[in-house]
Design a protein around this motif. Structure first.
Motif, PDB file in Angstrom:
ATOM      1  N   THR A 175      35.237  29.312  26.193  1.00  0.00           N
ATOM      2  CA  THR A 175      34.707  29.878  24.942  1.00  0.00           C
ATOM      3  C   THR A 175      34.625  28.869  23.800  1.00  0.00           C
ATOM      4  O   THR A 175      34.407  29.259  22.654  1.00  0.00           O
ATOM      5  N   TYR A 176      34.739  27.578  24.084  1.00  0.00           N
ATOM      6  CA  TYR A 176      34.633  26.574  23.017  1.00  0.00           C
ATOM      7  C   TYR A 176      33.313  26.702  22.259  1.00  0.00           C
ATOM      8  O   TYR A 176      33.285  26.739  21.020  1.00  0.00           O
ATOM      9  N   SER A 177      32.201  26.745  22.979  1.00  0.00           N
ATOM     10  CA  SER A 177      30.892  26.807  22.314  1.00  0.00           C
ATOM     11  C   SER A 177      30.759  28.063  21.467  1.00  0.00           C
ATOM     12  O   SER A 177      30.199  28.030  20.360  1.00  0.00           O
ATOM     13  N   LEU A 178      31.255  29.172  21.960  1.00  0.00           N
ATOM     14  CA  LEU A 178      31.203  30.424  21.215  1.00  0.00           C
ATOM     15  C   LEU A 178      32.043  30.304  19.942  1.00  0.00           C
ATOM     16  O   LEU A 178      31.624  30.730  18.864  1.00  0.00           O
ATOM     17  N   ALA A 179      33.229  29.724  20.045  1.00  0.00           N
ATOM     18  CA  ALA A 179      34.100  29.573  18.877  1.00  0.00           C
ATOM     19  C   ALA A 179      33.463  28.677  17.823  1.00  0.00           C
ATOM     20  O   ALA A 179      33.584  28.919  16.616  1.00  0.00           O
ATOM     21  N   PRO A 219      42.505  43.341  30.874  1.00  0.00           N
ATOM     22  CA  PRO A 219      41.315  42.772  31.512  1.00  0.00           C
ATOM     23  C   PRO A 219      40.733  41.532  30.835  1.00  0.00           C
ATOM     24  O   PRO A 219      39.854  40.890  31.405  1.00  0.00           O
ATOM     25  N   VAL A 220      41.185  41.199  29.615  1.00  0.00           N
ATOM     26  CA  VAL A 220      40.530  40.139  28.847  1.00  0.00           C
ATOM     27  C   VAL A 220      41.561  39.140  28.320  1.00  0.00           C
ATOM     28  O   VAL A 220      42.638  39.537  27.869  1.00  0.00           O
ATOM     29  N   THR A 221      41.216  37.859  28.362  1.00  0.00           N
ATOM     30  CA  THR A 221      41.989  36.825  27.677  1.00  0.00           C
ATOM     31  C   THR A 221      41.337  36.566  26.330  1.00  0.00           C
ATOM     32  O   THR A 221      40.138  36.285  26.266  1.00  0.00           O
ATOM     33  N   LEU A 222      42.115  36.672  25.254  1.00  0.00           N
ATOM     34  CA  LEU A 222      41.600  36.373  23.922  1.00  0.00           C
ATOM     35  C   LEU A 222      41.931  34.926  23.582  1.00  0.00           C
ATOM     36  O   LEU A 222      43.094  34.545  23.459  1.00  0.00           O
ATOM     37  N   ASN A 223      40.890  34.115  23.457  1.00  0.00           N
ATOM     38  CA  ASN A 223      41.042  32.727  23.046  1.00  0.00           C
ATOM     39  C   ASN A 223      40.992  32.683  21.521  1.00  0.00           C
ATOM     40  O   ASN A 223      39.946  32.929  20.921  1.00  0.00           O
ATOM     41  N   VAL A 224      42.118  32.402  20.898  1.00  0.00           N
ATOM     42  CA  VAL A 224      42.188  32.323  19.446  1.00  0.00           C
ATOM     43  C   VAL A 224      42.013  30.859  19.048  1.00  0.00           C
ATOM     44  O   VAL A 224      42.907  30.037  19.243  1.00  0.00           O
TER      45      VAL A 224
END
Length: 224
Positions: A17-21, A170-175
């Motif tokens: 999720t780097y690009s999304l962040a 079900p989900v990993t939250l990348n903060v």
């Protein structure tokens, strides 16, 4: 799945999720950069946050930030056709929350504000390239109380996504965060921290960034 913490930096570009962040950081500039210092409750020391959700009524998919017009208003490009870009964004700001613009119970915590104002029934967005991986960007490292809140403990108004991102969920939250916040970056590293850490002078560094024009901020975020 757990909550994991990552600094938004090119050194961590290989992480999910780097690009999304990075786009969420630019969306924060578009949302708050043009109103900062206009007596709207958003100053240089106010922390901003954004979380990607699946589009829902009233929160349609957003286009990427591509620049600023002559009035310093953000210019958004068209919503890309690629499914990887089909997400909406919900924002939070620490000073606006503290000033009762958002729920007063989460005042002073941008990440809590963003998650608690997400519309009822919203779901965290996961890019097709990183299934079951969601992203939240917050400018300052979450304090220890916010880390506990993200994990579903304390804080008055509960984290509405706690069940989805709890261990076994079900989900990993990348903060993703940019500037190190002293309350959290001490002798003990962030629980769930991954990737490279680069000290960036905390609140002072964030204030310097906010002192630039929205266009300069947008250029800065493109290098993160």
């Amino acid at each position: 799945m757990p909550v994991v913490y990552r600094q938004l930096s090119p050194a961590n570009a290989h992480l999910p999720t780097y690009s999304l962040a990075k786009e969420l950081a630019q969306q924060c500039v578009a949302q708050f950069g043009a109103v900062r210092h206009t007596q709207a409750g958003v100053g240089s020391d106010s922390c901003c946050a954004a979380v990607a959700i699946t589009p829902i009524d009233g929160h349609g998919a957003v286009g990427p930030v591509v620049g600023y017009d002559e009035q310093q208003g953000p210019v958004l490009g068209p919503v890309p056709a690629a499914a990887a870009q089909q997400y909406a964004v919900v924002f939070g700001n620490s000073q606006m929350a503290a000033g009762l613009v958002q729920n007063p119970v989460v005042g002073g915590h941008a990440e809590r504000a963003a998650l608690t104002v997400a519309p009822l029934g919203a779901a965290l967005y996961s890019p097709p390239a990183a299934p079951a991986q969601a992203a939240l960007f917050v400018e300052l490292t979450p304090c220890i109380n916010c880390q506990n809140w993200l994990a579903g403990a304390g804080g008055g108004v509960p984290n509405p996504f706690a069940a989805a991102i709890a261990p076994g969920g079900p989900v990993t939250l990348n903060v993703w965060w940019r500037w190190d916040y002293p309350d959290a970056v001490q002798a003990t590293p962030l629980a769930g921290a991954h990737g490279v850490f680069m000290p960036l002078n905390g609140v002072v560094g964030m204030g310097t960034f906010h002192g630039g024009t929205p266009l300069n901020q947008l250029v800065d975020t493109s290098s993160w």
